[in-house]
Motif scaffolding. Sequence first.
Motif, mmCIF file in Angstrom:
data_model
loop_
_atom_site.group_PDB
_atom_site.id
_atom_site.type_symbol
_atom_site.label_atom_id
_atom_site.label_comp_id
_atom_site.label_asym_id
_atom_site.label_seq_id
_atom_site.Cartn_x
_atom_site.Cartn_y
_atom_site.Cartn_z
ATOM 1 N N GLU A 1 0.822 -1.207 0.000
ATOM 2 C CA GLU A 1 0.000 0.000 0.000
ATOM 3 C C GLU A 1 0.859 1.261 0.000
ATOM 4 O OE1 GLU A 1 -3.425 2.092 2.828
ATOM 5 O OE2 GLU A 1 -2.250 0.378 3.558
ATOM 6 N N ARG A 2 1.935 1.264 0.760
ATOM 7 C CA ARG A 2 2.746 2.473 0.881
ATOM 8 C C ARG A 2 3.573 2.747 -0.372
ATOM 9 N NH1 ARG A 2 1.166 0.674 5.525
ATOM 10 N NH2 ARG A 2 0.840 2.109 7.266
ATOM 11 N N VAL A 3 3.931 1.716 -1.113
ATOM 12 C CA VAL A 3 4.565 1.938 -2.413
ATOM 13 C C VAL A 3 3.607 2.701 -3.320
ATOM 14 C CG1 VAL A 3 5.374 0.799 -4.518
ATOM 15 C CG2 VAL A 3 6.141 -0.023 -2.289
ATOM 16 N N ALA A 4 2.334 2.289 -3.327
ATOM 17 C CA ALA A 4 1.343 2.965 -4.164
ATOM 18 C C ALA A 4 1.170 4.421 -3.746
ATOM 19 C CB ALA A 4 0.008 2.225 -4.086
ATOM 20 N N VAL A 5 1.229 4.696 -2.445
ATOM 21 C CA VAL A 5 1.079 6.074 -1.965
ATOM 22 C C VAL A 5 2.250 6.934 -2.440
ATOM 23 C CG1 VAL A 5 1.048 7.541 0.087
ATOM 24 C CG2 VAL A 5 -0.351 5.468 0.013
ATOM 25 N N LEU A 6 3.475 6.443 -2.303
ATOM 26 C CA LEU A 6 4.628 7.247 -2.726
ATOM 27 C C LEU A 6 4.682 7.423 -4.238
ATOM 28 C CD1 LEU A 6 7.680 6.484 -0.420
ATOM 29 C CD2 LEU A 6 5.774 8.071 -0.135
ATOM 30 N N GLU A 7 4.057 6.524 -4.985
ATOM 31 C CA GLU A 7 4.005 6.713 -6.434
ATOM 32 C C GLU A 7 3.242 7.981 -6.804
ATOM 33 O OE1 GLU A 7 5.591 5.383 -8.689
ATOM 34 O OE2 GLU A 7 6.024 3.282 -8.270
ATOM 35 N N ARG A 8 2.426 8.500 -5.887
ATOM 36 C CA ARG A 8 1.665 9.719 -6.171
ATOM 37 C C ARG A 8 2.516 10.975 -6.053
ATOM 38 N NH1 ARG A 8 -2.639 7.378 -2.687
ATOM 39 N NH2 ARG A 8 -2.208 8.987 -1.134
ATOM 40 N N LEU A 9 3.712 10.863 -5.499
ATOM 41 C CA LEU A 9 4.544 12.055 -5.357
ATOM 42 C C LEU A 9 4.972 12.578 -6.724
ATOM 43 C CD1 LEU A 9 4.600 11.096 -2.367
ATOM 44 C CD2 LEU A 9 6.916 12.003 -2.259
ATOM 45 N N SER B 1 15.144 10.580 -8.397
ATOM 46 C CA SER B 1 16.384 9.993 -8.899
ATOM 47 C C SER B 1 16.276 8.482 -9.062
ATOM 48 C CB SER B 1 17.551 10.325 -7.960
ATOM 49 O OG SER B 1 17.343 9.753 -6.684
ATOM 50 N N GLY B 2 15.071 7.962 -9.048
ATOM 51 C CA GLY B 2 14.863 6.533 -9.225
ATOM 52 C C GLY B 2 13.433 6.177 -8.882
ATOM 53 N N PRO B 3 13.076 4.906 -9.033
ATOM 54 C CA PRO B 3 11.704 4.484 -8.747
ATOM 55 C C PRO B 3 11.454 4.353 -7.247
ATOM 56 C CG PRO B 3 13.033 2.593 -9.349
ATOM 57 C CD PRO B 3 13.918 3.797 -9.521
ATOM 58 N N VAL B 4 10.186 4.262 -6.889
ATOM 59 C CA VAL B 4 9.820 3.937 -5.512
ATOM 60 C C VAL B 4 10.256 2.502 -5.229
ATOM 61 C CG1 VAL B 4 7.921 3.670 -3.878
ATOM 62 C CG2 VAL B 4 7.853 5.502 -5.580
ATOM 63 N N ARG B 5 10.892 2.298 -4.078
ATOM 64 C CA ARG B 5 11.358 0.968 -3.694
ATOM 65 C C ARG B 5 10.650 0.509 -2.428
ATOM 66 N NH1 ARG B 5 15.874 0.858 -1.563
ATOM 67 N NH2 ARG B 5 16.365 3.069 -1.329
ATOM 68 N N GLN B 6 10.451 -0.789 -2.315
ATOM 69 C CA GLN B 6 9.956 -1.337 -1.062
ATOM 70 C C GLN B 6 11.036 -1.235 0.000
ATOM 71 O OE1 GLN B 6 8.210 -5.259 -2.561
ATOM 72 N NE2 GLN B 6 6.810 -4.720 -0.902
#
Length: 208
Positions: free
Chosen positions: A32-40, A50-55
């Motif tokens: 769930e938190r990966v999906a939330v940070l993707e909204r940034l 400087s890169g993708p969201v990581r778990q």
Amino acid sequence: MARHIGWLMLALAATAGPALAQVKAPAAGGGERVAVLERLPERIGSFARSGPVRQDTTANVEDGAILRYQGASGFMTVFLYRMGGPAIPNGTESPIVQAELAGSERSMLNTMAQPGPDGIPRAPAELITGYAFAAPDGPRFRCVEARRAIPAPQGAGGGWHQHEHVCVTGHMQGYLKMRVTYRAPDPEGERVRDAVQALVGGAAAAVR
């Protein structure tokens, strides 16, 4: 004078606020938190992803995500995570959130004390202060600030410092934490804090 003008332009860019971002699909296997940070947003002020969201695979983290931003004057790392145990209250007033900030402060100072990549000891870190602020359209954070002297960049004169800030709040039954590294000429401490708060606030506005 030129070096101060350049720094002020960076600081003003950092306070300009986040750019509009497209919502992306969650990273494969993300929680769930990966999906939330993707909204940034792709950019916050003068800093860009400087890169993708990581778990977050840190031990004891049940669900966590990490996103890093980079700019000419430094970088910011956003952590959104839930540990095992009871749900964490939102905001900064609970003792457990304050304890998390204290642990983050120790980790920050330990990192700053490590030798550089060349093995040469760095200048000692100086803990400046703790402070709190409410992000516009976002939560309230508690933060700590430290700094250490660094060599001036090529072509720049005078004294320079590396400023380190870590800010924490309770969010989504866990923690929202941001660590910002900012390099600036002396004396620019107050402007650095303003720029850091703009970066943290810009990220927090998208984490809802």
